[in-house]
Design a protein around this motif. Structure first.
Motif, PDB file in Angstrom:
ATOM      1  N   LEU A 109     -57.655 -12.806  -3.458  1.00 31.55           N
ATOM      2  CA  LEU A 109     -58.731 -12.196  -4.235  1.00 31.55           C
ATOM      3  C   LEU A 109     -58.357 -10.746  -4.480  1.00 31.55           C
ATOM      4  CD1 LEU A 109     -61.496 -13.048  -5.402  1.00 31.55           C
ATOM      5  CD2 LEU A 109     -62.550 -11.985  -3.401  1.00 31.55           C
ATOM      6  N   TYR A 110     -58.378 -10.348  -5.741  1.00 30.54           N
ATOM      7  CA  TYR A 110     -57.919  -9.023  -6.147  1.00 30.54           C
ATOM      8  C   TYR A 110     -59.092  -8.277  -6.779  1.00 30.54           C
ATOM      9  CZ  TYR A 110     -53.501 -11.410  -5.387  1.00 30.54           C
ATOM     10  OH  TYR A 110     -52.468 -12.127  -4.821  1.00 30.54           O
ATOM     11  N   ILE A 111     -59.467  -7.163  -6.167  1.00 33.44           N
ATOM     12  CA  ILE A 111     -60.667  -6.448  -6.585  1.00 33.44           C
ATOM     13  C   ILE A 111     -60.309  -5.087  -7.169  1.00 33.44           C
ATOM     14  CG2 ILE A 111     -62.843  -5.434  -5.796  1.00 33.44           C
ATOM     15  CD1 ILE A 111     -63.025  -7.629  -3.724  1.00 33.44           C
ATOM     16  N   ALA A 181     -71.895  -7.572   3.821  1.00 36.40           N
ATOM     17  CA  ALA A 181     -71.745  -8.386   2.616  1.00 36.40           C
ATOM     18  C   ALA A 181     -70.334  -8.204   2.090  1.00 36.40           C
ATOM     19  CB  ALA A 181     -72.769  -7.963   1.558  1.00 36.40           C
ATOM     20  N   ALA A 182     -69.756  -9.282   1.593  1.00 32.34           N
ATOM     21  CA  ALA A 182     -68.374  -9.190   1.121  1.00 32.34           C
ATOM     22  C   ALA A 182     -68.043 -10.379   0.228  1.00 32.34           C
ATOM     23  CB  ALA A 182     -67.418  -9.150   2.311  1.00 32.34           C
ATOM     24  N   TYR A 183     -67.001 -10.190  -0.580  1.00 30.00           N
ATOM     25  CA  TYR A 183     -66.456 -11.270  -1.396  1.00 30.00           C
ATOM     26  C   TYR A 183     -65.261 -11.886  -0.682  1.00 30.00           C
ATOM     27  CZ  TYR A 183     -69.176  -9.462  -5.332  1.00 30.00           C
ATOM     28  OH  TYR A 183     -70.205  -9.060  -6.151  1.00 30.00           O
ATOM     29  N   PHE A 184     -65.120 -13.202  -0.821  1.00 28.73           N
ATOM     30  CA  PHE A 184     -63.912 -13.857  -0.329  1.00 28.73           C
ATOM     31  C   PHE A 184     -63.529 -14.974  -1.291  1.00 28.73           C
ATOM     32  CE2 PHE A 184     -67.248 -16.380   1.828  1.00 28.73           C
ATOM     33  CZ  PHE A 184     -66.821 -17.688   1.624  1.00 28.73           C
ATOM     34  N   VAL A 185     -62.302 -15.453  -1.147  1.00 27.28           N
ATOM     35  CA  VAL A 185     -61.816 -16.544  -1.981  1.00 27.28           C
ATOM     36  C   VAL A 185     -61.318 -17.660  -1.071  1.00 27.28           C
ATOM     37  CG1 VAL A 185     -59.477 -15.581  -2.171  1.00 27.28           C
ATOM     38  CG2 VAL A 185     -60.312 -17.191  -3.910  1.00 27.28           C
ATOM     39  N   ILE A 192     -59.602 -19.112   3.876  1.00 25.05           N
ATOM     40  CA  ILE A 192     -60.252 -18.149   2.988  1.00 25.05           C
ATOM     41  C   ILE A 192     -59.612 -16.782   3.195  1.00 25.05           C
ATOM     42  CG2 ILE A 192     -62.463 -19.374   2.921  1.00 25.05           C
ATOM     43  CD1 ILE A 192     -63.548 -17.406   4.974  1.00 25.05           C
ATOM     44  N   ILE A 193     -59.727 -15.928   2.165  1.00 27.92           N
ATOM     45  CA  ILE A 193     -59.158 -14.576   2.228  1.00 27.92           C
ATOM     46  C   ILE A 193     -60.221 -13.561   1.835  1.00 27.92           C
ATOM     47  CG2 ILE A 193     -57.468 -12.983   1.228  1.00 27.92           C
ATOM     48  CD1 ILE A 193     -55.599 -15.356   0.849  1.00 27.92           C
ATOM     49  N   PHE A 194     -60.433 -12.562   2.703  1.00 25.88           N
ATOM     50  CA  PHE A 194     -61.273 -11.405   2.400  1.00 25.88           C
ATOM     51  C   PHE A 194     -60.345 -10.231   2.113  1.00 25.88           C
ATOM     52  CE2 PHE A 194     -64.436 -13.737   4.818  1.00 25.88           C
ATOM     53  CZ  PHE A 194     -65.654 -13.305   4.320  1.00 25.88           C
ATOM     54  N   PRO A 195     -60.273  -9.758   0.880  1.00 25.65           N
ATOM     55  CA  PRO A 195     -59.454  -8.571   0.628  1.00 25.65           C
ATOM     56  C   PRO A 195     -60.214  -7.306   1.015  1.00 25.65           C
ATOM     57  CG  PRO A 195     -60.530  -9.228  -1.381  1.00 25.65           C
ATOM     58  CD  PRO A 195     -60.935 -10.236  -0.340  1.00 25.65           C
ATOM     59  N   ALA A 196     -59.512  -6.197   1.122  1.00 25.54           N
ATOM     60  CA  ALA A 196     -60.172  -4.910   1.348  1.00 25.54           C
ATOM     61  C   ALA A 196     -61.059  -4.597   0.149  1.00 25.54           C
ATOM     62  CB  ALA A 196     -59.123  -3.816   1.538  1.00 25.54           C
TER      63      ALA A 196
END
Length: 253
Positions: A109-111, A181-185, A192-196
């Motif tokens: 996941l790229y933010i 709260a956070a986004y992950f893919v 699953i991956i949680f990016p910074a």
């Protein structure tokens, strides 16, 4: 003589009034049109709407745009192609608040986060959340979860935002009141991956607490009976709420 002095006084009074009027004429206020910059790029254009941004100098509520692509299919994102234009002040600089460093050949996941502000102080902010995953489109982890985060019991809501991309909102219901709260893919059936990601701002009125730069490691998906189980370890070294290093285990309802 008395009449001469009175005459001079009258002339001086008239002169002072004239000078005051001229000074006032040269100090006229102007009315500026409310106009927020439009931030364009990666097939999307967003223009801010919150007048709060004028008073505090930043758009606190960002528009989030979600993109999901299979491996090798994500278009390149060149930061130099992101532009901002304001109808009153013209082209304005784009501020890169987060660079996701997209790699279309690497699951993850790229933010990205961009903002722009006109010279009159009206601001816009947009966030691109780009998933690279080959997960089947029928997979859906959306659910209400209960579990633990460190020593706290938590309730969590996980929302599917695009294929493989999720937003998790959890809140402690025991121990100190701490929410994350956070986004992950989800990249495959078990990981699953949680990016910074930045957590300072609200995203489309989602309650992101200010936890500094938040990410997570060791993200896994499994099942308990027919219920999904999601586990990860938080990484938030600048967090003043002491969430760094806490393991989260959530079980669907």
């Amino acid at each position: 003589m008395k009449k001469a002095i009175q005459y001079i006084s009258i002339l001086l009074s008239i002169s002072c009034l004239t000078i005051a009027c001229k000074k006032k004429d040269n100090d006229v206020s102007t009315v500026q049109k409310v106009s927020f910059p439009s931030i364009s790029g990666y097939g999307n254009t967003y223009q801010g709407t919150s007048l709060v941004s004028y008073y505090i100098g930043v758009d606190v509520t960002a528009q989030v745009v979600y993109f999901s692509y299979p491996m090798g299919k994500a278009p390149a994102l060149n930061i130099s192609d992101i532009t901002a234009y304001d109808s009153v002040t013209g082209t304005v600089p784009v501020i890169v608040e987060q660079n996701g460093n997209l790699n279309p050949n690497q699951p993850g996941l790229y933010i990205y986060q961009f903002s722009a502000k006109s010279k009159y102080g009206f601001a816009s902010r947009v966030m691109y959340v780009i998933g690279v995953t080959d997960i089947d489109t029928s997979t859906d982890l959306s659910d209400t979860y209960t579990g633990v985060r460190g020593t706290d019991t938590v309730n969590a809501t996980i929302q599917k935002m695009a294929n493989g991309i999720y937003l998790t909102l959890d809140a402690a219901i025991t121990g100190p009141l701490r929410a994350a709260a956070a986004y992950f893919v989800q990249t495959d059936n078990t990981h699953i991956i949680f990016p910074a990601q930045l957590t300072k701002y609200d995203y489309q009125n989602q309650p992101f607490a200010d936890l500094g730069l938040l990410s997570a490691t060791n993200g896994t998906v499994s099942t308990s009976g027919s219920k999904p189980v999601i586990q990860y370890t938080l990484n938030s070294p600048s967090d003043t709420l002491s969430l760094n290093g806490q393991t989260v285990v959530l079980t669907g309802q």
